[in-house]
Design a protein around this motif. Structure first.
Motif, PDB file in Angstrom:
ATOM      1  N   PRO A   1       1.078  -1.471   0.226  1.00 40.36           N
ATOM      2  CA  PRO A   1       0.216   0.027   0.041  1.00 40.36           C
ATOM      3  C   PRO A   1       0.968   1.342   0.052  1.00 40.36           C
ATOM      4  N   HIS A   2       2.047   1.377   0.557  1.00 37.97           N
ATOM      5  CA  HIS A   2       2.627   2.552   0.652  1.00 37.97           C
ATOM      6  C   HIS A   2       4.028   2.544  -1.000  1.00 37.97           C
ATOM      7  N   ASP A   3       3.477   1.825  -1.530  1.00 43.47           N
ATOM      8  CA  ASP A   3       4.724   1.682  -2.632  1.00 43.47           C
ATOM      9  C   ASP A   3       3.516   2.677  -4.250  1.00 43.47           C
ATOM     10  N   PRO A   4       3.888   3.171  -4.791  1.00 44.12           N
ATOM     11  CA  PRO A   4       3.859   4.711  -5.490  1.00 44.12           C
ATOM     12  C   PRO A   4       2.663   3.839  -6.902  1.00 44.12           C
ATOM     13  N   GLN A   5       2.877   3.325  -6.778  1.00 38.40           N
ATOM     14  CA  GLN A   5       1.703   2.135  -6.904  1.00 38.40           C
ATOM     15  C   GLN A   5      -0.167   2.316  -6.735  1.00 38.40           C
ATOM     16  N   ASN A   6       0.032   2.926  -5.734  1.00 36.96           N
ATOM     17  CA  ASN A   6      -0.575   3.055  -4.418  1.00 36.96           C
ATOM     18  C   ASN A   6      -1.018   4.474  -4.134  1.00 36.96           C
ATOM     19  N   LEU A   7       0.335   5.125  -4.634  1.00 40.08           N
ATOM     20  CA  LEU A   7      -0.442   6.338  -4.564  1.00 40.08           C
ATOM     21  C   LEU A   7      -0.062   7.818  -5.217  1.00 40.08           C
ATOM     22  N   ALA A   8      -1.114   8.687  -4.723  1.00 38.97           N
ATOM     23  CA  ALA A   8      -1.526   9.754  -5.999  1.00 38.97           C
ATOM     24  C   ALA A   8      -1.739  11.009  -4.768  1.00 38.97           C
ATOM     25  N   PRO A   9      -1.810  12.064  -5.890  1.00 37.08           N
ATOM     26  CA  PRO A   9      -2.284  13.182  -5.035  1.00 37.08           C
ATOM     27  C   PRO A   9      -3.863  13.633  -5.100  1.00 37.08           C
ATOM     28  N   ILE A  10      -4.186  14.194  -4.072  1.00 36.33           N
ATOM     29  CA  ILE A  10      -5.627  14.494  -3.833  1.00 36.33           C
ATOM     30  C   ILE A  10      -5.745  15.924  -3.099  1.00 36.33           C
ATOM     31  N   CYS A  11      -7.052  16.595  -3.643  1.00 37.50           N
ATOM     32  CA  CYS A  11      -6.885  16.943  -2.914  1.00 37.50           C
ATOM     33  C   CYS A  11      -7.565  17.930  -1.545  1.00 37.50           C
ATOM     34  N   VAL A  12      -7.288  18.780  -0.512  1.00 31.53           N
ATOM     35  CA  VAL A  12      -7.748  18.771   1.140  1.00 31.53           C
ATOM     36  C   VAL A  12      -9.064  18.746   0.939  1.00 31.53           C
ATOM     37  N   ARG A  13     -10.308  19.060   0.054  1.00 36.27           N
ATOM     38  CA  ARG A  13     -11.400  18.953  -0.306  1.00 36.27           C
ATOM     39  C   ARG A  13     -11.614  16.842  -0.111  1.00 36.27           C
ATOM     40  N   CYS A  14     -11.308  16.773  -1.348  1.00 32.64           N
ATOM     41  CA  CYS A  14     -11.271  15.021  -1.786  1.00 32.64           C
ATOM     42  C   CYS A  14     -10.944  14.311  -0.741  1.00 32.64           C
ATOM     43  N   ASN A  15     -10.017  14.875  -0.104  1.00 33.62           N
ATOM     44  CA  ASN A  15      -8.926  14.176   1.216  1.00 33.62           C
ATOM     45  C   ASN A  15     -10.299  12.611   2.154  1.00 33.62           C
ATOM     46  N   PRO A  16     -10.574  13.903   2.893  1.00 29.11           N
ATOM     47  CA  PRO A  16     -11.456  13.833   3.802  1.00 29.11           C
ATOM     48  C   PRO A  16     -12.951  12.639   4.205  1.00 29.11           C
ATOM     49  N   ARG A  17     -13.196  13.151   2.302  1.00 26.11           N
ATOM     50  CA  ARG A  17     -14.742  12.949   2.035  1.00 26.11           C
ATOM     51  C   ARG A  17     -14.911  11.057   1.597  1.00 26.11           C
ATOM     52  N   LYS A  18     -13.505  11.020   1.208  1.00 21.54           N
ATOM     53  CA  LYS A  18     -12.977   9.429   0.992  1.00 21.54           C
ATOM     54  C   LYS A  18     -14.093   8.492   1.943  1.00 21.54           C
ATOM     55  N   SER A  19     -14.776   7.662   1.227  1.00 16.25           N
ATOM     56  CA  SER A  19     -15.455   6.663   2.214  1.00 16.25           C
ATOM     57  C   SER A  19     -15.450   5.283   2.160  1.00 16.25           C
ATOM     58  N   ASP A  20     -15.018   3.779   3.309  1.00 15.76           N
ATOM     59  CA  ASP A  20     -15.162   2.691   3.123  1.00 15.76           C
ATOM     60  C   ASP A  20     -15.774   2.637   1.555  1.00 15.76           C
ATOM     61  N   THR A  21     -17.182   3.570   1.334  1.00 12.70           N
ATOM     62  CA  THR A  21     -18.334   2.824  -0.316  1.00 12.70           C
ATOM     63  C   THR A  21     -17.376   2.842  -1.357  1.00 12.70           C
ATOM     64  N   ASP A  22     -16.269   4.294  -1.312  1.00 12.91           N
ATOM     65  CA  ASP A  22     -15.297   4.345  -2.042  1.00 12.91           C
ATOM     66  C   ASP A  22     -14.403   3.576  -2.794  1.00 12.91           C
ATOM     67  N   TYR A  23     -14.687   1.971  -2.088  1.00 14.76           N
ATOM     68  CA  TYR A  23     -13.140   1.250  -2.292  1.00 14.76           C
ATOM     69  C   TYR A  23     -14.416   0.962  -2.816  1.00 14.76           C
ATOM     70  N   GLU A  24     -15.195   0.618  -3.546  1.00 18.47           N
ATOM     71  CA  GLU A  24     -16.185  -0.883  -4.188  1.00 18.47           C
ATOM     72  C   GLU A  24     -16.349  -0.173  -5.285  1.00 18.47           C
ATOM     73  N   ALA A  25     -16.017   1.093  -5.829  1.00 17.34           N
ATOM     74  CA  ALA A  25     -15.914   1.193  -7.186  1.00 17.34           C
ATOM     75  C   ALA A  25     -14.647   1.275  -8.055  1.00 17.34           C
ATOM     76  N   PRO A  26     -16.098   0.946  -9.154  1.00 17.20           N
ATOM     77  CA  PRO A  26     -14.839   0.408 -10.182  1.00 17.20           C
ATOM     78  C   PRO A  26     -13.764   1.899 -10.891  1.00 17.20           C
ATOM     79  N   PHE A  27     -14.654   2.775  -9.811  1.00 13.15           N
ATOM     80  CA  PHE A  27     -13.215   4.076 -10.421  1.00 13.15           C
ATOM     81  C   PHE A  27     -12.365   3.596  -9.991  1.00 13.15           C
ATOM     82  N   LEU A  28     -11.628   3.186  -7.861  1.00 15.48           N
ATOM     83  CA  LEU A  28     -10.942   2.513  -7.882  1.00 15.48           C
ATOM     84  C   LEU A  28      -9.708   2.379  -8.812  1.00 15.48           C
ATOM     85  N   LYS A  29     -10.526   1.184  -9.553  1.00 17.37           N
ATOM     86  CA  LYS A  29      -9.179   0.905 -10.595  1.00 17.37           C
ATOM     87  C   LYS A  29      -8.917   1.965 -11.423  1.00 17.37           C
ATOM     88  N   THR A  30      -9.763   2.492 -11.987  1.00 20.13           N
ATOM     89  CA  THR A  30      -9.438   2.906 -12.944  1.00 20.13           C
ATOM     90  C   THR A  30      -7.914   3.993 -11.753  1.00 20.13           C
TER      91      THR A  30
END
Ligand SMILES: [Zn+2]
Length: 334
Positions: A73-102
């Motif tokens: 999980p700490h490898d760059p293949q799992n890292l990306a920049p995120i804005c301060v607005r989106c970061n707190p809004r990520k919830s567990d439901t996001d991990y289900e989304a096909p978007f996450l694969k993208t």
């Protein structure tokens, strides 16, 4: 296969500030979730699959998204920049989304560029550190801006004396497949002079200048590896060349030859590439194909590009020397 040196580039290992800057640059200053441009100071490092996810849940996600068993999980293949607005809004439901694969696929495609840039910061040391501080300070602040304007000319003069590396990211369209390969080309002072010449005189950018010859280099590499493996001591047929994880080219020297109507660029340098899980063995006994660990490649390369007013022509990239590591020792049949 992940090399030891690369293993060093991960979240929490060394300077996360450099990692944050590099992620922000390589992702074109955009938040990975909303896709909106984000200022550097508002960009945070996102673990696409959260670092806090429980073990059992991580195993589920690995299967679901086809991730490797040793997914880190700490490898760059799992890292990306995120804005301060989106970061707190990520919830567990996001991990289900096909978007996450993208998003994971995007991170995987950018992994090699992130690693080589982080490593280059390590090599150039203090200059990069100072640049980072200047950038983080935020030039929209009036006082900081005035200070920057006062000292920038001196900084620029110092920088012009220091031979630091910078990068051009080249997107190479590969002929034989739908795939596109992102190739990092590192430039020293002379390489940057070439870049300026290409942009100002030829009205093009170095990326498009190098795209076609590098595509040819990639084909040559695949062919060389294929023929190398055909001679291996194995009863089963061997197939190599199923994509590279990364390809980095370091331009060492550049020569120009100018006539009235044309410029010829001759770039020479070295390259390194990794080909993980790139070897397939067809076992004649049970017909099984087996994915192997892969190889690292390195060598010397010469790129000859000819420009006229009509555009670029007769470009070619010659493979001058090729060294293959870690191949034969890892071939084994079930
Ligand atoms: Zn966002």
């Amino acid at each position: 296969m992940v090399q030891g040196r690369e293993r060093g580039v991960r979240y929490g290992n060394g300077d996360n500030a450099v990692l944050r800057l590099v992620l922000w640059q390589v992702w074109d200053s955009k938040c990975c979730w909303c896709g909106e441009p984000v200022e550097y100071r508002n960009a945070q490092i996102d673990h696409i699959i959260p670092k806090t996810v429980r073990h059992a849940r991580l195993q589920e996600l690995k299967v679901r998204f086809g991730l490797a068993d040793d997914f880190d999980p700490h490898d760059p293949q799992n890292l990306a920049p995120i804005c301060v607005r989106c970061n707190p809004r990520k919830s567990d439901t996001d991990y289900e989304a096909p978007f996450l694969k993208t998003v994971l696929d995007c991170a995987d495609n950018r992994r090699a560029a992130v690693i080589s840039r982080v490593l280059s910061f390590g090599a150039s040391g203090k200059v990069a550190e100072r640049l980072l501080i200047a950038r983080a300070a935020g030039l929209s602040d009036q006082a900081i801006r005035e200070e920057f304007e006062e000292h920038a000319p001196l900084l620029a003069r110092i920088l012009s004396l220091v031979d630091y590396q910078s990068f051009v990211l080249v997107d190479v369209a590969l002929n034989q497949s739908e795939r596109c390969q992102a190739v990092d080309v590192s430039l020293d002072r002379r390489g940057r002079a070439t870049k300026a010449l290409v942009e100002e005189v030829c009205g093009s950018d170095l990326g498009s200048l190098l795209g076609q010859p590098i595509a040819q280099l990639i084909e040559d590499l695949d062919e060389s590896i294929q023929s190398d493996f055909e001679y291996m001591d194995s009863d089963a047929p061997v197939r190599a060349g199923d994509g590279r994880e990364y390809l980095t080219i370091n331009v060492d020297t550049v020569d120009f030859e100018r006539t009235d109507k044309s410029i010829r660029f001759l770039l020479r340098g070295s390259f390194s590439a990794g080909m993980p899980t790139s070897l397939l063995l067809s076992n004649p006994k049970d017909g099984a194909e087996q994915l192997q660990e892969g190889a690292t490649l390195s060598g010397l390369v010469q790129c000859d590009v000819h420009w006229t007013f009509a555009g670029f022509e007769a470009s070619e990239c010659l493979l001058e020397e090729l060294v293959l590591d870690n191949c034969s020792s890892q071939i084994h049949l079930n």
